[in-house]
Design an enzyme around this catalytic site. Structure first.
Site, mmCIF file in Angstrom:
data_model
loop_
_atom_site.group_PDB
_atom_site.id
_atom_site.type_symbol
_atom_site.label_atom_id
_atom_site.label_comp_id
_atom_site.label_asym_id
_atom_site.label_seq_id
_atom_site.Cartn_x
_atom_site.Cartn_y
_atom_site.Cartn_z
ATOM 1 N N ARG A 68 0.845 -1.188 0.000
ATOM 2 C CA ARG A 68 0.000 0.000 0.000
ATOM 3 C C ARG A 68 0.883 1.242 0.000
ATOM 4 N NH1 ARG A 68 -1.711 0.678 4.400
ATOM 5 N NH2 ARG A 68 -1.203 -1.189 5.572
ATOM 6 N N TYR A 196 -1.918 -3.567 -6.858
ATOM 7 C CA TYR A 196 -1.586 -4.319 -5.658
ATOM 8 C C TYR A 196 -2.624 -4.207 -4.544
ATOM 9 C CZ TYR A 196 0.791 -6.723 -2.061
ATOM 10 O OH TYR A 196 1.066 -7.657 -1.102
ATOM 11 N N LYS A 205 -9.588 -1.973 1.950
ATOM 12 C CA LYS A 205 -9.240 -0.812 2.763
ATOM 13 C C LYS A 205 -10.036 0.412 2.312
ATOM 14 C CE LYS A 205 -6.238 -3.373 4.779
ATOM 15 N NZ LYS A 205 -6.511 -3.915 6.094
ATOM 16 N N HIS A 225 -10.506 -1.978 11.792
ATOM 17 C CA HIS A 225 -9.440 -2.864 11.296
ATOM 18 C C HIS A 225 -9.213 -3.946 12.348
ATOM 19 C CE1 HIS A 225 -5.038 -2.998 9.593
ATOM 20 N NE2 HIS A 225 -5.814 -3.873 9.000
ATOM 21 N N SER A 247 -1.257 -3.664 10.428
ATOM 22 C CA SER A 247 -1.022 -4.645 9.369
ATOM 23 C C SER A 247 0.217 -5.493 9.684
ATOM 24 C CB SER A 247 -0.793 -3.920 8.045
ATOM 25 O OG SER A 247 -1.850 -3.020 7.827
ATOM 26 N N ALA A 248 0.097 -6.787 9.413
ATOM 27 C CA ALA A 248 1.221 -7.724 9.562
ATOM 28 C C ALA A 248 1.713 -7.851 11.006
ATOM 29 C CB ALA A 248 2.372 -7.359 8.615
ATOM 30 N N CYS A 249 0.789 -7.736 11.977
ATOM 31 C CA CYS A 249 1.146 -7.942 13.387
ATOM 32 C C CYS A 249 0.441 -9.163 13.971
ATOM 33 C CB CYS A 249 0.806 -6.713 14.215
ATOM 34 S SG CYS A 249 1.907 -5.334 13.927
ATOM 35 N N GLY A 250 -0.096 -10.033 13.123
ATOM 36 C CA GLY A 250 -0.607 -11.298 13.634
ATOM 37 C C GLY A 250 -2.111 -11.384 13.817
ATOM 38 N N LYS A 251 -2.896 -10.548 13.125
ATOM 39 C CA LYS A 251 -4.361 -10.681 13.254
ATOM 40 C C LYS A 251 -4.811 -12.030 12.698
ATOM 41 C CE LYS A 251 -6.106 -6.935 11.299
ATOM 42 N NZ LYS A 251 -4.852 -6.271 10.911
ATOM 43 N N ASN A 253 -3.089 -14.778 12.384
ATOM 44 C CA ASN A 253 -2.656 -15.870 13.268
ATOM 45 C C ASN A 253 -3.545 -15.974 14.504
ATOM 46 O OD1 ASN A 253 -0.592 -16.414 11.520
ATOM 47 N ND2 ASN A 253 1.020 -15.539 12.781
ATOM 48 N N ASP A 276 -9.538 -9.461 9.438
ATOM 49 C CA ASP A 276 -8.974 -8.143 9.114
ATOM 50 C C ASP A 276 -9.928 -6.976 9.364
ATOM 51 O OD1 ASP A 276 -6.760 -6.609 8.101
ATOM 52 O OD2 ASP A 276 -7.857 -6.334 6.221
ATOM 53 N N ASN A 366 6.098 -8.795 1.795
ATOM 54 C CA ASN A 366 4.653 -8.511 1.838
ATOM 55 C C ASN A 366 3.900 -9.371 0.818
ATOM 56 O OD1 ASN A 366 2.335 -7.140 2.801
ATOM 57 N ND2 ASN A 366 2.466 -5.615 1.167
ATOM 58 N N ARG A 368 1.503 -12.361 -0.535
ATOM 59 C CA ARG A 368 0.182 -12.651 0.039
ATOM 60 C C ARG A 368 -0.461 -13.896 -0.548
ATOM 61 N NH1 ARG A 368 -1.996 -8.518 3.687
ATOM 62 N NH2 ARG A 368 -0.401 -6.902 3.701
ATOM 63 N N GLY A 494 -0.194 -20.320 19.443
ATOM 64 C CA GLY A 494 -1.248 -21.018 20.188
ATOM 65 C C GLY A 494 -1.245 -20.677 21.672
ATOM 66 N N GLU A 495 -0.057 -20.408 22.205
ATOM 67 C CA GLU A 495 0.029 -20.161 23.649
ATOM 68 C C GLU A 495 -0.696 -18.871 24.050
ATOM 69 O OE1 GLU A 495 0.892 -22.557 25.274
ATOM 70 O OE2 GLU A 495 2.310 -23.712 24.046
#
Ligand code: OXD
Ligand code: MN
Length: 583
Positions: A68, A196, A205, A225, A247-251, A253, A276, A366, A368, A494-495
């Site tokens: 982005r 992109y 977005k 978000h 963005s890209a902080c583990g949402k 996961n 997201d 980045n 995807r 998982g923890e």
């Protein structure tokens, strides 16, 4: 069922952009097949191994078009004061003038696709229709996964429904002329010179956050978000939780978390509603109900492995588009953090030969996967419930190697809004910019709020007044605190269920906590660490609030919040001052 407003608009865009043909997408299987075949023939897609990755494709971006572009993203509201200091602003007329020069004849020789799409489950009062006009078949193929596209959207629209408009053209992909322009007063986005992700899939977005946040302000709801998950305890009790991370902080996961064996055996389950974006509206019981407006995941590939996120990996085993990952000789895909040994040889994301000795990563950081949500093994059976799911807790968080404890709870809605407004995180590769640098990112919405963030904070405070005691509780988490050697204190993945469990306990009036200057922290006993093998003192470090560090944090917040000038709600400054004096 003809919609004359829609038809007239499509005609006017065609008159301006001059495509050779206009094609209305119906969202059918046959159409998707033809589109994908066409992309394979033109070189836009590489078909992947049909046995192990059926109906999966690899796409490669122009190397100058991989993230982005916030510098070239504009909010063209009537006055700069409506856009606020966190957005680039240009007067609507001026931007329309500038874009007319770019869009005039930009689809010459190309097909113009009209893509009606529905954001949210069919029949939901929270759902909304968008229409994207694009000359990129790659965008169409992605929208077909990310939204409910075609007939279902036209049916929801009827002959006189309202819809959000998006016009997209790849033009020449020239970065110097790239513009992602939002016109909130016209419910319109015009995007050019990028193909992109968030720049080009206008449902995501551009509509579901930037334009929708403005609609939400006007209509009394929230467009956020946030991931949405369903936590089920061994008694079968469900807690629905949203979480806002940059963005890209583990949402993705967290939304697809697999409980550690001890928890799974006891009956704990985490299921995914969204990864997201959340749209949240009050129910008649004054609680906030959330839907995931999307139908697919546009997940970050690197770091996704059978250890970190087996559910995501399984989701993208078929019907998936991979963008900018590496290609193995057997027609399968690979990326850094895939797990196991790297392949001896591969083709990198730019189409060049690659070996483990190559100086650059094989996949773009980045890169995807675009995969249908319904294929996710952990998808919740109520993820498409028209009325949404009732939210008990909202989590804010970011990537912080110091200062922020593992988890704390805000004692009030107002303080929770302050916690969200004060969020900061170390930069990732999801947007252009220097990776690792700390940046304030209120509610993970800094790049996505379509209006003045001072007004946005006030909107959050107003909703708190409306919902009163029925509002969700607000928490802050940080999985990324590091020791002096740079090693993470918390094992994460998982923890992190152990933290979710404490959060759910708190929502039910349990979960032991101690009061601290920053809010409620779990007592060391309330946070289950059995079997984790944390090194001595790790838990202390994870739950520590260092007054000196925190005083510096409040000072940096003062400076950041001052950006919002007169529009910053006084309540938030008061919370900051009160926190500083408690410290
Ligand atoms: C995304 C992002 O693609 O936040 O979801 O960048
Ligand atoms: Mn996102």
């Amino acid at each position: 069922m003809a919609h004359t407003g829609l038809e007239a608009w499509v005609e006017s865009v065609a008159r301006e952009t001059l495509p050779v043909s206009v094609y209305w997408c119906d969202g059918s299987e046959g159409e998707s097949h033809q589109l994908n075949e066409g992309l394979v023939r033109s070189g836009g897609f590489i078909r992947l191994n049909e046995k192990s990755l059926p109906n999966c494709f690899l796409a490669r971006s122009d190397p100058r078009d991989v993230a982005r572009v916030e510098e070239q993203t504009y909010i063209c509201s009537r006055s700069p004061d409506d856009a606020g200091p966190s957005n680039n602003w240009m007067a609507p007329d001026e931007m329309h003038g500038r874009l007319a020069g770019i869009m005039q004849g930009c689809m010459r020789g190309r097909t113009m696709y009209v893509v009606p799409y529905l954001m949210g489950p069919p029949g939901s009062p929270l759902s909304k229709v968008g229409v994207e006009i694009t000359d990129s078949p790659y965008v169409v193929a992605n929208l077909r996964i990310m939204t409910r596209m075609g007939r279902v959207a036209l049916e929801a629209l009827g002959s006189n429904g309202t819809f959000s408009r998006g016009v997209h053209s790849t033009v020449t992909l020239d970065p110097a002329h790239r513009h992602i322009s939002h016109f909130p007063d016209e419910n319109l986005v015009i995007s050019c010179h990028s193909n992109y992700g968030g720049n080009a899939l206008l449902s995501k977005k551009c509509f579901a956050l930037r334009l929708a946040s403005v609609l939400a302000r006007d209509e009394g709801w929230l467009a956020e978000h946030m991931l949405i998950l369903r936590l089920t305890d061994p008694q079968g009790r469900r807690t629905y939780i949203t979480a806002a991370f940059p963005s890209a902080c583990g949402k993705t996961n967290l939304a697809m978390l697999i409980p550690p064996p001890r928890y799974a055996e006891a009956g704990w389950r985490v299921e995914t509603v969204g990864d997201d974006i959340a749209w949240l509206k009050f129910g008649t019981d004054r609680r906030l109900y959330a839907i995931n407006p999307e139908a697919g995941f546009f997940g970050v590939a690197p770091g996704t492995s059978s250890r970190t996120n087996p559910n995501a990996l399984q989701t993208c085993q078929s019907n998936t588009i991979f963008t900018n990952v590496a290609l193995r000789p057997d027609g399968t895909v690979w990326w850094e953090g895939f797990g196991g040994l790297p392949p001896d040889q591969a083709i990198d994301w730019r189409g060049r030969d690659w070996t483990p000795n190559s100086p650059e990563p094989a996949a773009h950081p980045n890169s995807r996967f675009t995969a249908p949500a319904r294929q996710c093994p952990s998808i919740a059976d109520d993820w498409e419930r028209p009325e949404g799911v009732p939210i008990s807790a909202m989590i804010f968080g970011g990537r912080r190697s110091s200062v922020m404890p593992l988890v704390y709870e805000a004692p009030s809605w107002q303080y929770g809004v302050y916690v969200g407004a004060a969020m900061a995180s170390e930069r990732t590769a999801a947007a252009a910019g220097k990776v690792g640098e700390l940046r304030h990112d209120p509610m993970a919405m800094l790049p996505f709020c379509g209006y003045h963030m001072g007004d946005y904070f006030q909107h959050w405070l107003d909703l708190g007044q409306r919902g009163g005691a029925a509002m969700p509780r607000i928490f802050h988490v940080n999985w990324f605190k590091k020791d002096a050697a740079g090693k993470f204190f918390w094992p994460g993945f998982g923890e992190s269920l152990r933290v979710l469990k404490w959060i759910a306990d708190r929502c039910r009036g349990g979960g032991a906590a101690t009061e601290s200057p920053i809010g409620w922290l779990p007592t060391p006993e309330a946070l289950d660490t059995a079997g984790l093998d944390l090194p001595p003192h790790s838990l202390d470090a994870l739950l520590q609030v260092n007054p000196e560090e925190w005083i510096a944090e409040t000072d940096s917040r003062t400076a950041f919040l001052a950006r919002f000038g007169d529009k910053l709600p006084a309540a938030l400054l008061e919370e900051n001052t009160a926190l500083r004096s408690r410290l």
